[in-house]
Design a protein around this motif. Structure first.
Motif, PDB file in Angstrom:
ATOM      1  N   THR A   1       0.809  -1.220   0.000  1.00 59.60           N
ATOM      2  CA  THR A   1       0.000   0.000   0.000  1.00 59.60           C
ATOM      3  C   THR A   1       0.844   1.273   0.000  1.00 59.60           C
ATOM      4  N   PRO A   2       1.901   1.427   0.828  1.00 59.14           N
ATOM      5  CA  PRO A   2       2.711   2.654   0.710  1.00 59.14           C
ATOM      6  C   PRO A   2       3.343   2.831  -0.661  1.00 59.14           C
ATOM      7  N   VAL A   3       3.818   1.738  -1.256  1.00 58.73           N
ATOM      8  CA  VAL A   3       4.380   1.832  -2.611  1.00 58.73           C
ATOM      9  C   VAL A   3       3.303   2.231  -3.610  1.00 58.73           C
ATOM     10  N   GLY A   4       2.097   1.642  -3.450  1.00 62.15           N
ATOM     11  CA  GLY A   4       0.999   1.996  -4.348  1.00 62.15           C
ATOM     12  C   GLY A   4       0.531   3.426  -4.190  1.00 62.15           C
ATOM     13  N   LEU A   5       0.549   3.952  -2.964  1.00 59.36           N
ATOM     14  CA  LEU A   5       0.152   5.346  -2.757  1.00 59.36           C
ATOM     15  C   LEU A   5       1.080   6.313  -3.483  1.00 59.36           C
TER      16      LEU A   5
ATOM     17  N   TYR B   1       1.392  -4.965  -8.046  1.00 61.54           N
ATOM     18  CA  TYR B   1       1.883  -5.232  -9.401  1.00 61.54           C
ATOM     19  C   TYR B   1       3.101  -4.382  -9.757  1.00 61.54           C
ATOM     20  N   SER B   2       3.436  -3.392  -8.936  1.00 63.51           N
ATOM     21  CA  SER B   2       4.643  -2.596  -9.177  1.00 63.51           C
ATOM     22  C   SER B   2       5.872  -3.168  -8.493  1.00 63.51           C
ATOM     23  N   SER B   3       5.680  -4.069  -7.540  1.00 63.61           N
ATOM     24  CA  SER B   3       6.812  -4.643  -6.829  1.00 63.61           C
ATOM     25  C   SER B   3       7.561  -5.632  -7.723  1.00 63.61           C
ATOM     26  N   PRO B   4       8.875  -5.727  -7.583  1.00 65.20           N
ATOM     27  CA  PRO B   4       9.642  -6.639  -8.444  1.00 65.20           C
ATOM     28  C   PRO B   4       9.283  -8.109  -8.258  1.00 65.20           C
ATOM     29  N   LEU B   5       8.811  -8.485  -7.069  1.00 63.52           N
ATOM     30  CA  LEU B   5       8.497  -9.894  -6.832  1.00 63.52           C
ATOM     31  C   LEU B   5       7.252 -10.344  -7.577  1.00 63.52           C
ATOM     32  N   PHE B   6       6.269  -9.452  -7.721  1.00 64.25           N
ATOM     33  CA  PHE B   6       4.986  -9.827  -8.308  1.00 64.25           C
ATOM     34  C   PHE B   6       4.719  -9.140  -9.641  1.00 64.25           C
TER      35      PHE B   6
END
Length: 488
Positions: free
Chosen positions: A214-218, A374-379
């Motif tokens: 959520t913090p990355v998505g925000l 979906y922005s994280s490198p793992l997923f």
């Protein structure tokens, strides 16, 4: 018949009609979500041609897996809508307490929806999605007759072994964490304790995943919105950029058409084709921005950015206030209740406006968590592609969305986004009563969100200033390193 018997009969008829009405409402809601989920999955699913007789088996397997994925995605949408629907129901009952048209909105219906979502989430995570994956990958045991039944037998055997492995791991983990003999013996009760305990572990994993995503998505929401909208540029000449892009596109088109068709030049032709497509997409984007109205170009983008900034700031402030409230009042801890006191008091100090703001914040945090996931490198590899997503990737996406959405009510209640307490089995998780876990979770969320936003805005401000003053066109200094000579 005596009057007392008539009263009892009338009460039974009323209860029967209420039960039938609740079943019809739940069926209609789930059918609508199922149809919507089917359209979404078929929009991203890779089309497979089953033309021969031998492929009828694969077509049947594909249809069965597709129906299971559709059911799981419908449950995910139901879990997302669960808390907002409950909050809005409470406000509607407060505004129209004696209206005949809202009598179907009651605590029994809301409590039944929470129980159904909990039951279907367990069913999807524990059985349907593992069965769909193993059924898609199964080919039947060696030496057995080929067919759907052979795949079903192999799937059930593998699923049984996986179930025994997972249940054993959960039992060992419970024995290590909790030294009480009674709690370990209660794990033998599969339905009353084992599955809720397993779902509690999955929900804890989902809550931790929401904390990271959520913090990355925000912070990523500003970039995603900027790509969807036409944004203004400082000191920018669109006509000059458009002319340069057209010249580059014409030059690349001339090179591609003039290059000889030789097998030795396939690699260079492919590179030129990729460059041509990139330049063409850039030209179309510039033409779209040039045709945009001044209101859309100069007002739409700033308003969208201000709305995102306001929602993000309100979310952080609510979490910070809830963190301070945890230190002063024990009632701020998330807890579960068995009966929803709907229509008695508003769950926000600002009334209906505050309840509507809570619903908007819940949806905004869910969308931000999906964007961050979906922005994280793992997923990032799970990101579906329109009409080109295989079935195994669709299964992975459905499982991921179900884990995130089923943890959303717990996530919202832990952060203090809403005061609506958890209903049914969602409030039976033991770790929700741990003050240190809840307090540390709020602190980490506020710190991570603030850090991501500060990093995002400082980087965006530097990029805009560099672009405004034309510093991005300056050649970068190249440093040459002296490499030692290699002896032959």
């Amino acid at each position: 018949m005596e009057p007392a018997e008539l009263d009892v009969l009338g009460l039974r008829e009323q209860l029967f009609h209420e039960r039938v009405r609740e079943c019809l409402i739940c069926t209609l809601l789930f059918a609508s979500l199922y149809i919507l989920s089917h359209f979404v999955i078929t929009c991203f699913k890779k089309h497979a041609d089953f033309a021969t007789v031998e492929d009828d088996e694969d077509a049947a397997v594909d249809r069965i897996a597709l129906s299971m994925c559709t059911f799981t995605l419908a449950v995910s949408l139901g879990a997302v809508l669960l808390l907002p629907f409950s909050i809005l129901t409470n406000e509607v009952l407060l505004l129209f307490p004696h209206s005949y048209y809202v009598q179907w909105l009651n605590g029994s219906l809301i409590h039944g929806l929470w129980n159904l979502v909990f039951l279907f989430s367990n069913l999807s995570l524990v059985f349907l999605m593992p069965f769909a994956y193993f059924f898609t990958e199964a080919e039947g045991f060696a030496g057995s007759k080929k067919g759907i039944l052979a795949r079903v037998y192999e799937t059930f055997v593998v699923l049984l072994l996986l179930t025994l492995l997972v249940l054993g791991m959960v039992w060992v983990a419970s024995a290590i964490v909790d030294e009480d003999t009674g709690s370990r013996e209660s794990l033998y009760d599969l339905w009353e304790y084992y599955l809720p305990y397993l779902y509690s572990c999955i929900s804890l994993f989902g809550v931790l995943l929401l904390l990271l995503c959520t913090p990355v998505g925000l912070s990523r929401m500003f970039t995603v919105t900027g790509k969807l909208l036409v944004k203004p540029r400082l000191l920018e000449d669109l006509d000059e950029q458009l002319n340069c892009t057209r010249f580059e596109e014409a030059a690349l088109s001339h090179k591609i058409s003039a290059s000889p068709t030789s097998c030795w030049l396939n690699l260079s032709a492919a590179v030129l084709q990729e460059q041509f497509l990139a330049i063409q997409s850039r030209r179309l984007a510039l033409e779209l921005r040039r045709c945009a109205s001044p209101w859309q170009r100069n007002l739409g983008y700033p308003l969208a950015m201000l709305c995102l900034l306001a929602l993000t700031g309100i979310s952080v402030l609510v979490v910070c206030f809830h963190t301070l409230e945890l230190l002063l009042d024990d009632a701020a801890m998330p807890r579960g209740i068995q009966d929803a006191p709907l229509g008695q008091v508003s769950f926000s100090i600002f009334g209906s406006f505050g309840a509507a703001l809570q619903v908007v914040l819940i949806f905004y945090l869910m969308v931000s968590s999906v964007v961050g996931f979906y922005s994280s490198p793992l997923f990032m590899r799970l990101l579906p592609v329109r009409q080109d997503t295989p079935m195994t990737k669709i299964i992975g996406n459905c499982v991921s969305l179900l884990v995130l959405s089923s943890a959303l009510p717990i996530f919202s209640r832990m952060l203090g986004i809403t005061r609506f307490d958890l209903l049914g089995d969602f409030g039976r998780f033991n770790w929700l009563g741990n003050f240190y876990i809840v307090f540390l979770y709020n602190m980490l969320f506020a710190a991570l969100t603030t850090l991501c936003l500060v990093k995002k805005f400082t980087w965006a401000m530097r990029a805009e200033l560099i672009r405004a003053f034309g510093l991005h066109k300056l050649p970068l200094p190249v440093t040459r390193t002296r490499q030692p000579s290699k002896l032959c």
